[in-house]
Design a protein around this motif. Structure first.
Motif, PDB file in Angstrom:
ATOM      1  N   GLY A   1      60.844  17.060  91.387  1.00  0.00           N
ATOM      2  CA  GLY A   1      61.286  17.540  90.084  1.00  0.00           C
ATOM      3  C   GLY A   1      61.726  16.410  89.177  1.00  0.00           C
ATOM      4  N   ARG A   2      62.412  15.420  89.751  1.00  0.00           N
ATOM      5  CA  ARG A   2      62.872  14.291  88.933  1.00  0.00           C
ATOM      6  C   ARG A   2      61.712  13.435  88.446  1.00  0.00           C
ATOM      7  N   ALA A   3      60.643  13.349  89.218  1.00  0.00           N
ATOM      8  CA  ALA A   3      59.469  12.595  88.777  1.00  0.00           C
ATOM      9  C   ALA A   3      58.827  13.285  87.575  1.00  0.00           C
ATOM     10  N   LEU A   4      58.730  14.614  87.631  1.00  0.00           N
ATOM     11  CA  LEU A   4      58.179  15.349  86.499  1.00  0.00           C
ATOM     12  C   LEU A   4      59.085  15.237  85.282  1.00  0.00           C
TER      13      LEU A   4
ATOM     14  N   GLU B   1      49.221  21.143  83.403  1.00  0.00           N
ATOM     15  CA  GLU B   1      47.932  20.933  84.070  1.00  0.00           C
ATOM     16  C   GLU B   1      48.072  19.998  85.265  1.00  0.00           C
ATOM     17  N   SER B   2      48.894  18.971  85.144  1.00  0.00           N
ATOM     18  CA  SER B   2      49.075  18.031  86.255  1.00  0.00           C
ATOM     19  C   SER B   2      49.724  18.692  87.461  1.00  0.00           C
ATOM     20  N   ALA B   3      50.674  19.571  87.221  1.00  0.00           N
ATOM     21  CA  ALA B   3      51.365  20.243  88.317  1.00  0.00           C
ATOM     22  C   ALA B   3      50.620  21.480  88.794  1.00  0.00           C
ATOM     23  N   GLY B   4      49.560  21.874  88.099  1.00  0.00           N
ATOM     24  CA  GLY B   4      48.788  23.032  88.503  1.00  0.00           C
ATOM     25  C   GLY B   4      49.537  24.345  88.321  1.00  0.00           C
ATOM     26  N   LEU B   5      50.364  24.398  87.290  1.00  0.00           N
ATOM     27  CA  LEU B   5      51.159  25.600  87.036  1.00  0.00           C
ATOM     28  C   LEU B   5      50.429  26.524  86.073  1.00  0.00           C
ATOM     29  N   ALA B   6      50.583  27.820  86.284  1.00  0.00           N
ATOM     30  CA  ALA B   6      49.969  28.790  85.380  1.00  0.00           C
ATOM     31  C   ALA B   6      50.663  28.769  84.024  1.00  0.00           C
TER      32      ALA B   6
END
Length: 192
Positions: free
Chosen positions: A106-109, A168-173
């Motif tokens: 989470g901290r990286a994001l 898009e990078s995390a693949g989240l809807a």
């Protein structure tokens, strides 16, 4: 529980216990208490024998004591779990497509979102935090704008660029965001 309320309640409880404990210690060491104080001297007891045995024969006394103590324990446990609960997701699961998956810290994001937001034109400073659950994170961003920046352009660049890249990078809807825009304070220019 909000952090400010939690800190206030903790400080109030600590102050109350400190004052009561210090007063009892002072009376025990021989300091003469005021006339309205519960104890009159170092050899005084907290409760007299009559006060300790007054409600013993009442049928409601022990259930009431047990219920009050149980309620106190439940409130203390609720407070403890509220204090230990994480407000930000530590990791976000990422579907890599091979079945194994990966975990994004989470901290990286947060740091990637902060860096990309701060690099946008018109942004003086940015702070981005994640909230929510690890399977459904949310973004909370505070963006400080330069005096000449257009807020709608900065917000559009954040939502269309930075937020879309992260989603898009995390693949989240979806990656909902709450954005607070403020401006950098600046001194007025003097005209001579």
């Amino acid at each position: 529980m909000r952090t400010g309320l939690q800190r206030f309640l903790l400080a109030l409880t600590g102050l109350l216990l400190l004052v009561l404990g210090g007063a009892v210690l002072a009376v025990g060491l021989g300091v003469r208490p005021p006339s309205w104080w519960l104890h009159t001297g170092p050899h005084d007891v907290l409760l007299t024998r009559a006060e300790r045995t007054r409600w013993r024969d009442a049928g409601w006394w022990w259930p009431a004591v047990i219920a009050a103590l149980a309620l106190l324990v439940l409130l203390a446990l609720w407070w403890l779990t509220a204090a230990l609960r994480r407000r930000r997701p530590a990791e976000i699961p990422v579907d890599t497509g091979d079945g194994a998956g990966a975990r994004l810290r989470g901290r990286a994001l947060e740091s990637a979102l902060t860096a990309e937001t701060a690099a946008q034109p018109g942004v003086a400073d940015a702070r981005v935090r994640l909230a929510g659950r690890r399977t459904a994170p949310k973004v909370r961003a505070r963006i400080r704008l330069e005096p000449s920046a257009a807020p709608e352009e900065v917000l559009a660049a954040f939502t269309a660029g930075t937020l879309t890249h992260a989603r898009e990078s995390a693949g989240l809807a979806s990656l909902p965001a709450e954005v607070r825009l403020t401006e950098v304070g600046h001194a007025a220019r003097r005209v001579t």
